[in-house]
Design a protein around this motif. Structure first.
Motif, PDB file in Angstrom:
ATOM      1  N   VAL A   1      -5.241  12.295  -1.387  1.00 25.80           N
ATOM      2  CA  VAL A   1      -4.191  11.605  -1.399  1.00 25.80           C
ATOM      3  C   VAL A   1      -2.916  12.346  -0.753  1.00 25.80           C
ATOM      4  O   VAL A   1      -2.010  11.439  -0.301  1.00 25.80           O
TER       5      VAL A   1
ATOM      6  N   ALA B   1       0.681   7.559  -6.184  1.00 24.68           N
ATOM      7  CA  ALA B   1      -0.353   8.312  -6.418  1.00 24.68           C
ATOM      8  C   ALA B   1      -0.075   9.885  -5.886  1.00 24.68           C
ATOM      9  O   ALA B   1      -0.376  10.799  -6.749  1.00 24.68           O
ATOM     10  N   LYS B   2       0.760  10.042  -4.878  1.00 25.13           N
ATOM     11  CA  LYS B   2       1.169  11.364  -4.384  1.00 25.13           C
ATOM     12  C   LYS B   2       1.949  12.087  -5.641  1.00 25.13           C
ATOM     13  O   LYS B   2       1.825  13.097  -5.719  1.00 25.13           O
TER      14      LYS B   2
ATOM     15  N   GLY C   1      -8.346   2.458   4.428  1.00 23.88           N
ATOM     16  CA  GLY C   1      -8.634   3.855   3.905  1.00 23.88           C
ATOM     17  C   GLY C   1      -7.926   4.084   2.450  1.00 23.88           C
ATOM     18  O   GLY C   1      -8.484   5.287   2.263  1.00 23.88           O
ATOM     19  N   PHE C   2      -7.171   3.413   2.037  1.00 19.98           N
ATOM     20  CA  PHE C   2      -6.743   3.651   0.663  1.00 19.98           C
ATOM     21  C   PHE C   2      -7.670   4.159  -0.226  1.00 19.98           C
ATOM     22  O   PHE C   2      -7.524   4.867  -1.162  1.00 19.98           O
TER      23      PHE C   2
ATOM     24  N   GLN D   1      -7.929   9.265   9.033  1.00 20.25           N
ATOM     25  CA  GLN D   1      -8.465   8.908   7.872  1.00 20.25           C
ATOM     26  C   GLN D   1      -8.547  10.209   6.841  1.00 20.25           C
ATOM     27  O   GLN D   1      -8.915  11.454   7.454  1.00 20.25           O
TER      28      GLN D   1
ATOM     29  N   MET E   1      -2.510  12.071   2.644  1.00 21.10           N
ATOM     30  CA  MET E   1      -2.250  10.553   3.462  1.00 21.10           C
ATOM     31  C   MET E   1      -0.969  10.410   3.696  1.00 21.10           C
ATOM     32  O   MET E   1      -0.020  10.468   2.818  1.00 21.10           O
TER      33      MET E   1
ATOM     34  N   VAL F   1       0.582   4.553  -2.554  1.00 20.05           N
ATOM     35  CA  VAL F   1       0.421   5.840  -1.767  1.00 20.05           C
ATOM     36  C   VAL F   1       1.282   6.741  -2.276  1.00 20.05           C
ATOM     37  O   VAL F   1       1.143   7.950  -2.926  1.00 20.05           O
TER      38      VAL F   1
ATOM     39  N   ILE G   1       0.878  -1.210   0.087  1.00 16.91           N
ATOM     40  CA  ILE G   1      -0.144  -0.073   0.003  1.00 16.91           C
ATOM     41  C   ILE G   1       0.913   1.067  -0.100  1.00 16.91           C
ATOM     42  O   ILE G   1       0.606   2.246  -0.692  1.00 16.91           O
TER      43      ILE G   1
ATOM     44  N   LEU H   1       0.250  12.981  -8.585  1.00 22.51           N
ATOM     45  CA  LEU H   1      -0.678  14.114  -8.661  1.00 22.51           C
ATOM     46  C   LEU H   1       0.162  15.342  -8.904  1.00 22.51           C
ATOM     47  O   LEU H   1      -0.517  16.491  -9.296  1.00 22.51           O
TER      48      LEU H   1
ATOM     49  N   ARG I   1      -9.160  12.391   3.190  1.00 22.13           N
ATOM     50  CA  ARG I   1      -9.901  12.395   1.914  1.00 22.13           C
ATOM     51  C   ARG I   1      -9.196  12.592   0.637  1.00 22.13           C
ATOM     52  O   ARG I   1      -9.604  12.821  -0.349  1.00 22.13           O
TER      53      ARG I   1
ATOM     54  N   SER J   1     -10.450   5.665  -0.065  1.00 22.27           N
ATOM     55  CA  SER J   1     -11.130   6.757  -0.124  1.00 22.27           C
ATOM     56  C   SER J   1     -10.077   7.765  -0.680  1.00 22.27           C
ATOM     57  O   SER J   1     -10.751   8.860  -0.988  1.00 22.27           O
ATOM     58  N   VAL J   2      -9.084   7.537  -0.939  1.00 20.56           N
ATOM     59  CA  VAL J   2      -8.231   8.716  -1.476  1.00 20.56           C
ATOM     60  C   VAL J   2      -7.813   8.263  -3.100  1.00 20.56           C
ATOM     61  O   VAL J   2      -7.389   9.162  -3.769  1.00 20.56           O
ATOM     62  N   VAL J   3      -7.860   6.951  -3.310  1.00 22.20           N
ATOM     63  CA  VAL J   3      -7.376   6.388  -4.799  1.00 22.20           C
ATOM     64  C   VAL J   3      -8.557   5.554  -5.289  1.00 22.20           C
ATOM     65  O   VAL J   3      -8.904   4.578  -4.293  1.00 22.20           O
TER      66      VAL J   3
END
Lengths: 115, 147
Positions: free
Chosen positions: B107, A68-69, A95-96, B103, B110, A65, A61, A72, B105, A98-100
């Motif tokens: 990325v 993805a960062k 919770g991954f 948590q 995160m 993450v 994960i 972006l 919202r 919810s952002v990806v």
């Protein structure tokens, strides 16, 4: 079982790759540089077929993450698709998702990116 | 009364030792009819807790030279649950006290790491820590699904 990465499609707007095997501490570490090479370095949207992934731990994960960062920063996105139920559960519990985006099919993944 | 099925492995303080051990524990749990969800949760625990012990307890970030120390994994199957006890002789560390990640919202907000213990906490039905005779003891269990 370690992890492997295969290129599925190289399009003008996006790259589709498939991961297989175990994204544990050893597997994720082994493919991390190659994964970044096929995603972040290309500065395109990245679609990842997860159907061949048998295990996903926090190190796997972590790779997603950080990817993805980095994407972006170039206004590009990472989308995962076709994860098996235990893998999808891990992505949800972390919770991954919810952002990806984590979606069922390649068509859904392309839809998320407007492709 | 039959004794509860149990299997125990002592492994080197080496990340490369984790996958083969997890595989043998998976076969043991399969042989004793433990359902796939419970087996997956136990595999996550092995990966996350033992990795933390090897990296942060014993300071071994590499894969070549195992650090000095001992890690023992004992898996037990009862009628109601699958249980895993991970013991090590590293410095005291109580993973049950680690905070849950916030948590997000977005990325960009995160955190890249810090999810391992959160996964253990959310995928298992019990998660305990004791310090006994200079050893860390982390015990987790997962309820078996009824047929």
């Amino acid at each position: 079982m370690s992890a492997e990465l295969n290129l599925i499609e190289e399009a003008e707007t996006h790259t589709t790759i498939a991961l297989t095997g175990s994204m544990d501490v050893v597997g994720a570490g082994a493919i991390e540089n190659k994964f970044i090479g096929y995603t972040v370095a290309r500065k395109k949207h990245a679609l990842v077929d997860m159907s061949g992934v048998e295990f996903l731990g926090s190190m796997g994960i972590r790779v997603f993450v950080s990817t993805a960062k980095a994407l972006l920063r170039d206004q590009k996105k990472l989308v995962l698709f076709a994860a098996k139920p235990p893998i999808e559960k891990t992505l949800i519990m972390s919770g991954f998702n919810s952002v990806v985006p984590v979606v069922a099919t390649l068509a859904d993944a392309k839809g998320k990116l407007g492709l | 009364m039959q004794p509860e099925p149990k299997i125990q492995f002592s492994i080197k303080v080496d990340l490369a030792a984790l996958a083969p051990t997890a595989e043998r524990i998976r076969y043991f749990l399969c042989e004793h009819g433990v359902d796939a969800d419970a087996i997956y949760a136990i595999e996550i625990v092995i990966e996350e807790i033992a990795t933390n012990t090897i990296k942060y307890g014993f300071g071994n970030y590499g894969f070549v030279s195992p650090a000095k120390g001992n890690i023992t994994l004992t898996t037990t199957v009862t009628e109601a649950r699958a249980e895993l006890l991970i013991e090590d002789d590293g410095p005291p560390f109580d993973p049950t006290q680690a905070p849950d990640p916030i948590q997000h919202r977005d990325v960009d907000e995160m955190p890249v790491g810090g999810l391992g213990i959160h996964l253990v906490r959310t995928l298992t039905d019990g998660f305990e820590y004791k310090r006994v005779n200079h050893h860390n003891q982390v015990r987790v269990w997962v309820h078996r699904k009824k047929e």
